[in-house]
Design a protein around this motif. Structure first.
Motif, PDB file in Angstrom:
ATOM      1  N   ILE A  47       0.848  -1.199   0.000  1.00 45.30           N
ATOM      2  CA  ILE A  47       0.000   0.000   0.000  1.00 45.30           C
ATOM      3  C   ILE A  47       0.879   1.243   0.000  1.00 45.30           C
ATOM      4  O   ILE A  47       1.739   1.400   0.869  1.00 45.30           O
ATOM      5  CB  ILE A  47      -0.924   0.030   1.235  1.00 45.30           C
ATOM      6  N   PRO A  48       0.694   2.158  -0.969  1.00 38.89           N
ATOM      7  CA  PRO A  48       1.516   3.373  -0.994  1.00 38.89           C
ATOM      8  C   PRO A  48       1.304   4.207   0.264  1.00 38.89           C
ATOM      9  O   PRO A  48       0.159   4.349   0.724  1.00 38.89           O
ATOM     10  CB  PRO A  48       1.023   4.108  -2.240  1.00 38.89           C
ATOM     11  N   PRO A  49       2.380   4.745   0.842  1.00 32.99           N
ATOM     12  CA  PRO A  49       2.264   5.503   2.093  1.00 32.99           C
ATOM     13  C   PRO A  49       1.276   6.660   2.033  1.00 32.99           C
ATOM     14  O   PRO A  49       0.633   6.978   3.041  1.00 32.99           O
ATOM     15  CB  PRO A  49       3.704   6.004   2.324  1.00 32.99           C
ATOM     16  N   TYR A  50       1.136   7.300   0.865  1.00 36.48           N
ATOM     17  CA  TYR A  50       0.244   8.456   0.807  1.00 36.48           C
ATOM     18  C   TYR A  50      -1.213   8.062   1.046  1.00 36.48           C
ATOM     19  O   TYR A  50      -2.026   8.891   1.477  1.00 36.48           O
ATOM     20  CB  TYR A  50       0.395   9.205  -0.514  1.00 36.48           C
ATOM     21  N   LEU A  51      -1.553   6.786   0.781  1.00 37.01           N
ATOM     22  CA  LEU A  51      -2.913   6.342   1.071  1.00 37.01           C
ATOM     23  C   LEU A  51      -3.142   6.184   2.570  1.00 37.01           C
ATOM     24  O   LEU A  51      -4.259   6.350   3.049  1.00 37.01           O
ATOM     25  CB  LEU A  51      -3.210   5.034   0.347  1.00 37.01           C
ATOM     26  N   PHE A  52      -2.077   5.856   3.330  1.00 39.25           N
ATOM     27  CA  PHE A  52      -2.197   5.863   4.786  1.00 39.25           C
ATOM     28  C   PHE A  52      -2.641   7.249   5.250  1.00 39.25           C
ATOM     29  O   PHE A  52      -3.554   7.401   6.051  1.00 39.25           O
ATOM     30  CB  PHE A  52      -0.857   5.530   5.452  1.00 39.25           C
ATOM     31  N   ALA A  53      -1.937   8.267   4.726  1.00 37.38           N
ATOM     32  CA  ALA A  53      -2.224   9.647   5.102  1.00 37.38           C
ATOM     33  C   ALA A  53      -3.627  10.050   4.664  1.00 37.38           C
ATOM     34  O   ALA A  53      -4.354  10.732   5.396  1.00 37.38           O
ATOM     35  CB  ALA A  53      -1.186  10.583   4.483  1.00 37.38           C
TER      36      ALA A  53
END
Length: 456
Positions: free
Chosen positions: A145-151
């Protein structure tokens, strides 16, 4: 014989080392028992609002408010003490904001799933989290999962919570022409909520510890004096605390059918993955601030931390509350010098003590807790600064995630749009690789979900 002493971060001499020092490595981490106790109290004060807010949210799903309050205290106490003992990390846990809203407003009220069955879903998600951690699959998920989707998920949940607060306060109301509109500020509930919003906001900018908790109490007192709160005191009884304990319905989970058949998969997915995303973000923020990351930027005892979180979720569901997760408010205790699990244990003990007055939180009006939701929702937008908004590959999926969570009242929809958009854009750019296999499967499942359910 010489007595070993520790030195705090500011150079002050600490108390002689002893059993606690050896157990929690106080000297090695440059802290003392006194510092850890103060840090634990600070963390508790910044988290204590959950004792009032969580019952208000889950109570709207038909759960007994007093029992949920007690379950909230017990779950937070158990999880925080376990974290301190097992992982020796200054990380406190409690039922998570966002997931409690999803539990109440989406799973129970929108999908029509009984709250007992929803608690069963929470328990199963905790078991799944534990298995993923023990088998190492968790790392595969995190890496895919790309980190920006966590954000983006964190920001979207923040807007979701804020919107629920505005709606509960009557500041935002339904409108047939524009869907939403400004409420009537002359209404007692809206006026009281606005007062609470000002109080909590002012205390926050003055950096008053426990600003949210103080604001809720102050707003409640004003409501009492204005005759807006009806208090019907009832005899205190430990029996009142059992209204949600061991009420989870596992048989009902596996018996869900019809329109809930695919919905079960969705519910479990959201409970599992939002908890996972929330934990990773919180762990990075708190451990980095505490200086506990190793030279390679890795979080020590990560598996112990995640196992603790999974067990806490399972125990919390049996007590009668939604998913238990790590709290970023733990950073407040770290700011006060907390560096070991002793901080988390102190926080847990204070939650345990609070449990015995928990039944009385039902006297807190909705207009007093709504401002807390608005403020907490706003504070959760901070991770959005980590998104590279100038890059369309990140900006478009992130925006869709952030927007769809509050606009569709569903964290699952936000995740679905974000992950699917991410995969489609990578395909369009021609940068999709074998490493994206897992996230590609997730995107296909989401597409199938929309086709099957018609976007419902």
């Amino acid at each position: 014989m010489t007595t070993q002493t520790a030195t705090t971060l500011d150079g002050a001499e600490a108390a002689p080392a002893g059993r606690l020092d050896r157990r929690f490595a106080l000297t090695a981490r440059g802290t003392t028992v006194r510092t850890e106790v103060l840090a634990g109290v600070t963390t508790f004060l910044t988290m204590a609002y959950i004792v009032l807010v969580n019952p208000a949210i889950l109570g709207s799903a038909g759960m007994p408010v007093a029992s949920v309050a007690a379950a909230t205290c017990f779950a937070a106490a158990f999880a925080s003490i376990l974290m301190g003992c097992v992982a020796n990390t200054p990380l406190a846990l409690a039922p998570g904001m966002g997931l409690n809203a999803y539990f109440s407003f989406t799973v129970v009220q929108q999908m029509g799933v009984p709250w007992q069955v929803a608690l069963g879903c929470v328990f199963i998600s905790g078991v799944a989290f534990l298995l993923l951690t023990l088998t190492g699959v968790r790392q595969l998920i995190v890496n895919s999962i790309p980190p920006y989707l966590f954000a983006a998920v964190a920001g979207g949940i923040g807007l979701f919570i804020g919107f629920i607060g505005l709606k509960s306060a009557g500041i935002v109301v339904a409108n047939p022409a524009t869907f939403v509109a400004l409420g009537d500020f002359k209404a007692p509930g809206a006026a009281l909520a606005l007062f609470g919003l000002v109080v909590i906001g002012a205390l926050s900018v003055w950096k008053v510890r426990g600003a949210i908790l103080v604001g809720i109490v102050a707003t409640t007192l004003v409501g009492w004096m204005a005759g807006m709160v009806t208090v019907n005191p009832e005899p205190y009884s430990l029996a009142a605390l059992t209204g949600t304990a061991f009420q989870l319905d596992l048989g009902g989970v596996f018996g869900l059918s019809g329109k809930h058949g695919l919905g079960l998969v969705e519910v479990l997915f959201v409970f599992l993955f939002v908890d996972l995303f929330d934990n990773i973000g919180t762990l990075v923020a708190v451990t980095k601030r505490a200086g506990l990351m190793d030279a390679a930027g890795r979080i020590p005892r990560l598996n112990r931390i995640l196992v603790t979180d999974a067990v806490a979720t399972m125990v919390g569901s049996m007590a009668g509350t939604s998913t238990v997760t790590s709290y970023v408010e733990s950073a407040a205790g770290v700011q006060e010098g907390g560096r070991t699990g002793l901080t988390a244990i102190v926080t847990g003990v204070l939650f345990l003590a609070t449990m015995f007055v928990a039944p009385y939180v039902q006297v807190i009006p909705l207009a007093a807790t709504a401002p807390a939701l608005i403020i907490v929702g706003g504070l959760m937008l901070l991770p959005l600064t980590e998104v590279e908004w100038e890059d369309p590959l990140a900006a478009i999926p992130a925006f869709l995630t952030v927007a769809m969570i509050p606009l569709t009242f569903s964290i699952a929809n936000g995740l679905a749009f974000g992950i699917t958009a991410h995969v489609l854009l990578k395909i369009a750019r021609g940068t999709i690789t074998r490493k994206d296999g897992f996230v590609l499967v997730l995107a296909l499942l989401f597409v199938a979900r929309f086709v099957w359910m018609g976007g419902a």
